[in-house]
Structures are given as C-alpha cells and as structure tokens.
Design a protein around this motif. Sequence first.
Motif, PDB file in Angstrom:
ATOM      1  N   TYR A 186     -16.803  -5.993  14.584  1.00 32.68           N
ATOM      2  CA  TYR A 186     -16.566  -7.414  14.339  1.00 32.68           C
ATOM      3  C   TYR A 186     -16.581  -7.699  12.841  1.00 32.68           C
ATOM      4  O   TYR A 186     -17.024  -6.877  12.035  1.00 32.68           O
ATOM      5  N   SER A 188     -17.176 -11.367  10.103  1.00 32.53           N
ATOM      6  CA  SER A 188     -17.584 -12.777  10.047  1.00 32.53           C
ATOM      7  C   SER A 188     -17.030 -13.405   8.773  1.00 32.53           C
ATOM      8  O   SER A 188     -16.970 -12.754   7.734  1.00 32.53           O
ATOM      9  N   GLN A 199     -15.962 -15.606  13.742  1.00 36.34           N
ATOM     10  CA  GLN A 199     -16.015 -14.162  13.900  1.00 36.34           C
ATOM     11  C   GLN A 199     -14.798 -13.686  14.685  1.00 36.34           C
ATOM     12  O   GLN A 199     -14.283 -14.407  15.556  1.00 36.34           O
TER      13      GLN A 199
END
Length: 293
Positions: A186, A188, A199
């Motif tokens: 991921y 952010s 995200q």
Amino acid sequence: MLITHLALVSETDQITPSQLTRVAAALQKQATRDFDPIWKIPATVDAFDRLKDVPVGYWPMIVRDDIQQSGAAGVHLDNNGQPFSLIEYSDSWSLTASHEMLEMLGDPGGNRLVAGQSPKADQGVVEFLVEVADPSEAPENGYTINGLLMSDFFTPHFYDPVAAPGVRYSFTGKLDGPRKILPGGYISWHDPVTDHWWQQIWFDTDQPRFRNLGRLTARAGSLRSAIDSRTGTIKRIATSGPRSDRFAAARTLTAAVKESTASRADAWRIQIDELQAGPVIEGAWEGGEHDNE
C-alpha cells in the motif's frame, strides 16, 4: 556524514542470543550493502541482551511476544522525539525487523512528505508519506541475507513523474514503475485540495483499491503513527506468519546456511587445534630444498 546507530533487543524467550545476533548481522549487511548506497544513509545495527544495555544515542528495535498494537508493528517517537520500533515476534520476525529498520532509516520522524502525481485519476499533485518498505512489503517480494528473509524497499526513483527504461524502482526490481504497489502492499498520501488522507491498498483482492481516510484531526505523534492507528491494516507482515512459499523457501535456505556455517566452524576448530598442538618451526620446508637466494 552522521551515522545512525540501531539496537536490536529481544524481550521474548522465543529468541535465543544466537538468533538475535544472526538477525542483527543480516540487518547490518542490508543497511550497509543494500540501503546506504541507494539512499545515502549509513547505519550500524548491534544486538543487545537488555534494553538497559543500549547506549545513549542508539535507536532501539524491540521484539516482544505481544506489542499490543492494532497495527502489529511500527515506528514510534519517544518523549524527546527520538524513534524506536516495536516488533511482534512471529516466524517472520526477521522480515518485520527489516521492514521497521528500513522505515526508521528512510523517515525517522514519520512525517516526511514527497510531492508527486496521485495514483487516483481525479487528483493532481499530492504529498506522499515516505514509507520505503510498504508498496512491496509482502513476503513474496522479499529476499534473503545469510539465509534470513529481508524486506524489499523502494528507491528514490519511486517518486519519478514517469517510468523510464532501465530505472530501478525497488531493490529487488519487483516494482516496475513509480508510485506502484504490489499485492499485499500500500501507499499513503495527503490531498492538499480536500485536506483528506488517502491510501491505495492491495489486500485480499484481485486489484488495488482506494481508501479515503478523511482528515487527520487532533492527532498525537507522527503522521505515520496516526495513519497506522486509524487503519489497523498496516504492517500486516508482522502477524502474517509463514503463509507463503517465500517463508518455506527461506526456512529451507536458513537450514542450509546453518549447516554450511557449522561445517566452517568445525574446520576452524580443527585448524586451531592443530596450531595449538605444537609450535610451527619457521623456515622449515617439507620436501625439496630451500633456496635462500
């Protein structure tokens, strides 16, 4: 150039002193051989038996059975703003320790932002939170050092505006373009237009998806810790356990490395015993003549 000093400390009975020093040695090699040439951040990693043995000026990385954190692991700041990390013990704790070490080095304060084009099509330039190991944090993207599984990490080219041939976006090369993520990873970022945090995550789905975290109001601590506490999905590798072929392969390699190092140690002991058995007569030659000219 200032050198960052890290201290690896175990507060769990499941890690022996030998295991602790082996992981510390692998982390040191990763920091010196792999991370520093790319990010220009020199660091040392040393193992200590107890937290009270850690010298002043070291940033501790503490392994415990249960760190009681919803995010499972992460970098935090003490009352003086100095970073430390908590690592929950598991079969994959070397990978987690590597992940946390890389993030401590890449952004000790957990507040570093870098501008770049948003992955979300309807957004423009946003501010990415620098978390060097998150986009490719899954075990499948890691690599081994001394038979121990270490985390992949992205390079500064990760924030390039466009992809270019021959450019390295992560150490292992698994990331093939800027601002991309892989399954299990991921990123952010902050959208300055709406003041919302976003995200892009790729957890348990066929494709990555976007998640709107809203505004971070009345936060305590760093941006990183605030996001971690809100999402509860960060640092999943810390508690994932050996669920992939990558862990199985790493365990097999670790066993092979142990066998090799044990054999080498036996050879050293034999040579030492031979040396201690009697003095070596300098200048003595076995077979043939000694030519002094």
